[in-house]
Design a protein around this motif. Structure first.
Motif, short mmCIF file in Angstrom:
data_model
loop_
_atom_site.label_atom_id
_atom_site.label_comp_id
_atom_site.label_asym_id
_atom_site.label_seq_id
_atom_site.Cartn_x
_atom_site.Cartn_y
_atom_site.Cartn_z
N PHE A 160 49.25 33.84 48.53
CA PHE A 160 50.25 33.86 47.71
C PHE A 160 49.93 34.63 46.49
N SER A 161 49.08 35.45 46.54
CA SER A 161 48.79 36.41 45.41
C SER A 161 49.60 37.62 45.59
N TYR A 162 50.19 38.02 44.38
CA TYR A 162 50.72 39.30 44.59
C TYR A 162 50.83 40.38 43.21
N ILE A 163 51.38 41.40 43.16
CA ILE A 163 51.15 42.30 42.27
C ILE A 163 52.74 42.25 41.44
N ASP A 164 52.75 42.20 40.26
CA ASP A 164 54.37 42.33 39.68
C ASP A 164 54.45 43.88 39.35
N SER A 165 55.50 44.13 38.84
CA SER A 165 56.27 45.54 38.36
C SER A 165 55.20 46.12 37.44
N ALA A 166 54.73 45.37 36.56
CA ALA A 166 53.60 46.12 35.48
C ALA A 166 52.33 46.43 36.22
N GLY A 167 51.95 45.85 37.38
CA GLY A 167 50.66 46.28 37.86
C GLY A 167 49.89 45.01 37.88
N TYR A 168 50.10 44.02 37.26
CA TYR A 168 49.18 42.76 37.08
C TYR A 168 49.06 41.91 38.47
N VAL A 169 48.00 41.53 38.73
CA VAL A 169 47.68 40.63 39.92
C VAL A 169 47.91 39.33 39.62
N HIS A 170 48.84 38.63 40.35
CA HIS A 170 48.94 37.25 39.82
C HIS A 170 48.45 36.40 41.13
N GLU A 171 47.22 35.44 41.01
CA GLU A 171 46.50 34.81 42.11
C GLU A 171 46.63 33.27 41.51
N PRO A 172 47.58 32.61 41.96
CA PRO A 172 47.67 31.20 41.61
C PRO A 172 46.56 30.44 42.15
N GLY A 173 45.91 30.91 43.07
CA GLY A 173 45.01 30.03 43.72
C GLY A 173 43.60 30.41 43.28
N PHE A 174 43.46 31.23 42.31
CA PHE A 174 42.03 31.77 41.89
C PHE A 174 41.04 30.80 41.65
N PHE A 175 41.56 29.78 41.12
CA PHE A 175 40.59 28.51 40.78
C PHE A 175 39.76 27.95 41.95
N THR A 176 40.27 28.24 43.32
CA THR A 176 39.75 27.86 44.25
C THR A 176 38.28 28.42 44.83
N VAL A 177 38.25 29.82 44.42
CA VAL A 177 37.14 30.70 44.79
C VAL A 177 35.72 29.94 44.26
#
Length: 70
Positions: free
Chosen positions: A24-41
């Motif tokens: 579910f991670s994605y890169i938006d139009s500004a180049g930012y990476v969005h990782e909603p599940g990053f806390f699981t690492v």
């Protein structure tokens, strides 16, 4: 094999959660990476480490008992 059921199950579940979280991670139009599940690492690293320690403990426990009884 019954004693290894919990640690092995935890490792499998952690790997599945990690795989799902990265889908579910994605890169938006500004180049930012969005990782909603990053806390699981860190949580996954903690659970896998605990499971490995438990498996090693279960493997070494009979040998330690055997050497202490001599």
């Amino acid at each position: 094999m019954k004693t290894y059921k919990l640690p092995v199950t935890l490792v499998i579940m952690t790997l599945l959660v990690q795989l799902l979280a990265t889908n579910f991670s994605y890169i938006d139009s500004a180049g930012y990476v969005h990782e909603p599940g990053f806390f699981t690492v860190p949580l996954g690293i903690f659970v896998i480490s605990g499971s490995i320690v438990r498996i090693v403990w279960l493997l070494l426990k009979p040998r330690v008992k055997k050497s202490l009884n001599r």
